[in-house]
Design an enzyme around this catalytic site. Sequence first.
Site, PDB file in Angstrom:
ATOM      1  N   GLY A 182       0.791  -1.232   0.000  1.00 37.73           N
ATOM      2  CA  GLY A 182       0.000   0.000   0.000  1.00 37.73           C
ATOM      3  C   GLY A 182       0.816   1.271   0.000  1.00 37.73           C
ATOM      4  CB  SER A 183       4.290   2.179  -0.935  1.00 33.01           C
ATOM      5  OG  SER A 183       4.402   1.798  -2.281  1.00 33.01           O
ATOM      6  CG  ASN A 184       1.633   3.250  -5.713  1.00 32.22           C
ATOM      7  OD1 ASN A 184       2.072   4.249  -6.261  1.00 32.22           O
ATOM      8  ND2 ASN A 184       2.190   2.054  -5.873  1.00 32.22           N
ATOM      9  CE  LYS A 192     -12.121 -15.192 -13.672  1.00 34.88           C
ATOM     10  NZ  LYS A 192     -12.899 -16.004 -14.636  1.00 34.88           N
ATOM     11  CG  MET A 251      -1.403  -8.475  -6.343  1.00 33.04           C
ATOM     12  SD  MET A 251      -0.391  -7.554  -7.517  1.00 33.04           S
ATOM     13  CE  MET A 251       0.457  -8.922  -8.284  1.00 33.04           C
ATOM     14  NE  ARG A 252      -8.457 -11.198  -5.834  1.00 34.53           N
ATOM     15  CZ  ARG A 252      -8.548 -12.505  -6.025  1.00 34.53           C
ATOM     16  NH1 ARG A 252      -9.295 -12.992  -6.973  1.00 34.53           N
ATOM     17  NH2 ARG A 252      -7.926 -13.345  -5.248  1.00 34.53           N
ATOM     18  CG  ASN A 281      -3.570  -0.638 -12.673  1.00 31.22           C
ATOM     19  OD1 ASN A 281      -3.393  -0.870 -11.463  1.00 31.22           O
ATOM     20  ND2 ASN A 281      -2.911  -1.292 -13.612  1.00 31.22           N
ATOM     21  CG  HIS A 327       1.799  -1.652 -15.545  1.00 34.23           C
ATOM     22  ND1 HIS A 327       1.479  -2.929 -15.141  1.00 34.23           N
ATOM     23  CD2 HIS A 327       2.850  -1.772 -16.409  1.00 34.23           C
ATOM     24  CE1 HIS A 327       2.276  -3.792 -15.743  1.00 34.23           C
ATOM     25  NE2 HIS A 327       3.116  -3.114 -16.520  1.00 34.23           N
TER      26      HIS A 327
HETATM   27  C1  GRF Z   1       3.369  -1.134  -7.596  1.00 34.14           C
HETATM   28  O1  GRF Z   1       4.644  -1.330  -8.140  1.00 34.14           O
HETATM   29  C2  GRF Z   1       2.320  -0.963  -8.667  1.00 34.14           C
HETATM   30  O2  GRF Z   1       2.807  -0.389  -9.817  1.00 34.14           O
HETATM   31  C3  GRF Z   1       1.917  -2.380  -8.942  1.00 34.14           C
HETATM   32  O3  GRF Z   1       1.973  -3.028  -7.696  1.00 34.14           O
HETATM   33  C4  GRF Z   1       2.882  -2.351  -6.834  1.00 34.14           C
HETATM   34  C5  GRF Z   1       2.111  -1.984  -5.594  1.00 34.14           C
HETATM   35  O4  GRF Z   1       2.883  -1.428  -4.587  1.00 34.14           O
HETATM   36  N1  GRF Z   1       0.623  -2.388  -9.601  1.00 34.14           N
HETATM   37  P1  GRF Z   1       2.212  -0.832  -3.275  1.00 34.14           P
HETATM   38  O5  GRF Z   1       1.338  -1.928  -2.658  1.00 34.14           O
HETATM   39  O6  GRF Z   1       1.431   0.376  -3.642  1.00 34.14           O
HETATM   40  O7  GRF Z   1       3.388  -0.512  -2.385  1.00 34.14           O
END
Ligand code: GRF
Length: 211
Positions: free
Chosen positions: A16-18, A69, A96-97, A113, A115
């Site tokens: 969840g760093s994003n 999914k 991851m789905r 999303n 990526h």
């Molecule tokens: C990130 O590298 C994102 O691009 C990919 O999964 C990773 C998630 O990282 N889809 P986080 O859980 O947000 O740290």
Amino acid sequence: MANEPLLIGVLGSGRGSNCQSLIDAIAAGRLNARIACVIADVPDAFILERARKHGIPAFYIDPAPFKTKLEGPAETRVIETLRAHGVQAVALAGYMRIVKKGLLEAFPNRVLNIHPALLPAFPGMEAWKQALAYGAKVTGCTVHIVDAGTDTGPIILQKAVPVQEDDTPATLHARIQEQEHRAYPEALRLLAEGRIRLVGRRVAIVPAAED
Ligand code: GRF
């Protein structure tokens, strides 16, 4: 008068760093939004803990019976939870789905999303490893609108990351993540400010309104 904050629902499976980068951008006044809820498909995903620490409603929704999914009863529950929290846009953040028609039709062109590669290069899993193994000299990250394909939707923005001679998958992914943490808040800011126009499969960015 300032616009109302955009209500964002975040879907994740891991660290969840994003999601944290969105929380931080909102706290710093760089993104006029509120994270209305966080949903994970993994019961002990750290993203849930992060959310709770910040007082954000956080839910584990069991993805069964599907392995890869989001469909069936889990998809229905996810949509209901997002709607119950007034969500206006959905940010997939390490989810991851594969999301399907149900969610996409519930939030048309408002599921985003992030990526870890410069799409259309290296779609799919562990894109930083793919870039390294391929010998790419530049990779990066992409924020895109999710469509029915996998990592194929209209691109909102991208940030480049040079690949270094001595990079390992871990060092390259760490540098890509630094850029992700800038890119996702910026992309959501464009959405929050109503500056994203879809022209065919191209995203046109409308200039910011003068105050
Ligand atoms: C990130 O590298 C994102 O691009 C990919 O999964 C990773 C998630 O990282 N889809 P986080 O859980 O947000 O740290």
